[in-house]
Enzyme design. Structure first.
Site, PDB file in Angstrom:
ATOM      1  N   SER A   1       9.036   3.668 -15.371  1.00  0.00           N
ATOM      2  CA  SER A   1       8.508   3.916 -14.032  1.00  0.00           C
ATOM      3  C   SER A   1       7.585   5.123 -14.073  1.00  0.00           C
ATOM      4  O   SER A   1       7.949   6.178 -14.602  1.00  0.00           O
ATOM      5  CB  SER A   1       9.654   4.175 -13.049  1.00  0.00           C
ATOM      6  OG  SER A   1      10.465   3.039 -12.913  1.00  0.00           O
TER       7      SER A   1
ATOM      8  N   ALA B   1       4.019   6.809  -8.382  1.00  0.00           N
ATOM      9  CA  ALA B   1       2.954   6.173  -7.604  1.00  0.00           C
ATOM     10  C   ALA B   1       1.939   5.454  -8.490  1.00  0.00           C
ATOM     11  O   ALA B   1       1.142   4.645  -8.001  1.00  0.00           O
ATOM     12  CB  ALA B   1       2.241   7.225  -6.761  1.00  0.00           C
TER      13      ALA B   1
ATOM     14  N   GLY C   1      13.156   2.496  -7.752  1.00  0.00           N
ATOM     15  CA  GLY C   1      13.451   2.167  -9.141  1.00  0.00           C
ATOM     16  C   GLY C   1      14.512   1.094  -9.275  1.00  0.00           C
ATOM     17  O   GLY C   1      14.454   0.253 -10.181  1.00  0.00           O
ATOM     18  N   ASP C   2      15.499   1.100  -8.370  1.00  0.00           N
ATOM     19  CA  ASP C   2      16.544   0.075  -8.395  1.00  0.00           C
ATOM     20  C   ASP C   2      15.958  -1.299  -8.068  1.00  0.00           C
ATOM     21  O   ASP C   2      16.355  -2.310  -8.665  1.00  0.00           O
ATOM     22  CB  ASP C   2      17.650   0.421  -7.402  1.00  0.00           C
ATOM     23  CG  ASP C   2      18.265   1.784  -7.677  1.00  0.00           C
ATOM     24  OD1 ASP C   2      18.239   2.228  -8.841  1.00  0.00           O
ATOM     25  OD2 ASP C   2      18.766   2.407  -6.719  1.00  0.00           O
TER      26      ASP C   2
END
Length: 318
Positions: free
Chosen positions: A227, A230, A258-259
Site C-alpha cells: 500500500s 494516496a 488497507g483492510d
C-alpha cells in the site's frame, strides 16, 4: 468459504466530537460499537461482495461477548440485502477482548486512535486455537487472510505456523501484519503479503518500494502488494510487477482502506482472476472505503465508479 484470522480481535468504539482539543473536556455527539480488528473488517467487505466468510481468532470477557453478539446481529439482515453471511468461528479465552477507541474530530475529519493490547493468551489456549484452525481448513476453505497484531502470550512466530498449516492444506494464504511477525511469516512462504510502504521498508531496510518488494520476495513471499497511501498500490509477483491508482484523490476517512484492499486481493485470489484485475479491485475498494464513515464498509457507488477507472501500469524491475 473464505477464512479470515484476527488473533487480536477488538470491540471498536467510535466517539464523534465537534472539535478535539488536548487537555480539554468534550461532549460526545455520537457513540458507535462495531466488531473490530483487521480480519473482521476484511470479512465484512468480503460479505458485502457476496463471498461466504468465516472469522476466527480469540474472543473473551464482556467485550468479547458484545463483539460476538454484534457479529450475530449483522448476519441476519445481511441475507436479506444480498450480503453473504459471516460465520463466527472465534475461539474463547479467559482474558478480555481488547477495545479500540477512535475519536473523530468532526471539524478536521481526523481520527485519534487508542488501541488496547489485547488479552493474555495461555499456551493451552493457543493450542486450542491451532486445533480449531486445522478443523476449519478441512471444511472447504478457498483462501485465508491472516491479519493484524498478536495479543500477549501468542508466539511471535504464530503467523509463520499458520501459513505453513495453510500451505500443507494447499490453501492460498495472504499475510497482513508487521514487524517481527511479518519477518518470520515471510520465511513460511505466504502466497501474498500486504504491508504498507513503511512496514515493507522496516523489514527489508530498503525505502524504495519496488526494490523493497523484490527483497521481500527473496525472503519468501510469492507476491507482495504494498500500500502506497494516496499513491495507490504496488504489486510484485513472479509473473511481473504492476502499480495502480485511482484517477483522483478522495477526501474522507482512510481507516480500514488497507483492510478493504486485502478483501479485494483475497477475493480475486479465490476467483483466480489475473493479477492486474486483483490489483484494480483492491485499489477501487480501498478508495471506496475512504468514502465510508467506518472500517469494514465501502461506498458502493464510489466502488462502481472507480473500478473501471483504476489505472494499472506495468512496472519495471529495478
Amino acid at each position: 468459504m473464505i477464512l479470515t484470522v484476527t488473533l487480536n480481535a477488538a470491540l471498536d468504539l467510535t466517539y464523534r466530537v465537534p472539535h478535539l482539543v488536548p487537555h480539554a473536556s468534550h461532549r460526545v455527539r455520537e457513540v458507535s460499537e462495531r466488531p473490530g480488528g483487521k480480519g473482521l473488517n476484511v470479512a465484512r467487505v468480503l460479505a458485502a461482495l457476496g463471498f461466504e466468510t468465516a472469522v476466527t481468532g480469540f474472543a473473551g470477557g464482556e467485550t468479547g461477548r458484545v463483539l460476538r453478539s454484534l457479529l450475530a446481529a449483522d448476519a441476519a439482515p445481511g441475507q436479506e440485502n444480498g450480503t453473504a453471511p459471516v460465520t463466527d468461528a472465534l475461539v474463547p479465552v479467559a482474558g478480555r477482548t481488547r477495545r479500540t477507541v477512535g475519536v473523530v474530530d468532526e471539524a478536521s475529519g481526523d481520527t485519534t486512535q487508542l488501541n488496547e493490547p489485547g488479552p493474555h493468551v495461555t499456551p493451552e489456549e493457543w493450542e486450542d486455537f491451532l486445533a480449531a484452525y486445522r478443523d476449519l481448513l478441512a471444511r472447504g476453505v478457498r483462501a485465508i487472510a491472516l491479519c493484524g497484531s498478536l495479543p500477549p502470550g501468542v508466539p511471535v512466530g504464530a503467523y509463520a505456523t499458520l501459513v505453513r498449516e495453510a500451505r500443507t492444506a494447499r490453501i492460498p494464504v495472504l499475510l497482513d501484519t508487521s514487524g517481527e511477525p511479518l519477518r518470520r511469516g515471510l520465511a513460511a512462504r505466504p502466497d501474498i503479503v500486504k504491508p504498507n510502504a513503511e512496514e515493507l521498508a522496516g523489514i527489508t531496510g530498503t525505502a524504495e518500494p519496488l526494490r523493497a518488494a523484490r527483497a521481500a520476495q527473496r525472503r519468501g513471499a510469492h507476491a507482495v502488494a504494498a500500500s502506497l497511501g494516496a499513491d495507490g498500490m504496488l504489486l510484485v509477483t513472479q509473473d511481473g510487477a504492476w502499480s495502480a491508482a485511482v484517477p483522483e484523490r478522495l477526501a474522507g476517512n482512510p481507516t480500514g482502506a488497507g483492510d478493504s484492499a486485502v478483501a479485494g486481493l483475497l477475493s480475486g485470489l479465490a476467483e483466480g482472476l489475473p493479477w492486474p484485475d486483483r490489483l484494480a479491485r483492491a485499489v477501487a475498494l480501498s478508495a471506496a472505503t475512504v468514502r465510508s464513515p467506518v472500517a469494514g464498509e465501502f461506498d458502493e457507488p464510489t466502488y462502481a465508479t472507480m473500478l473501471p477507472s483504476v489505472r494499472v501500469r506495468r512496472s519495471e524491475t529495478p
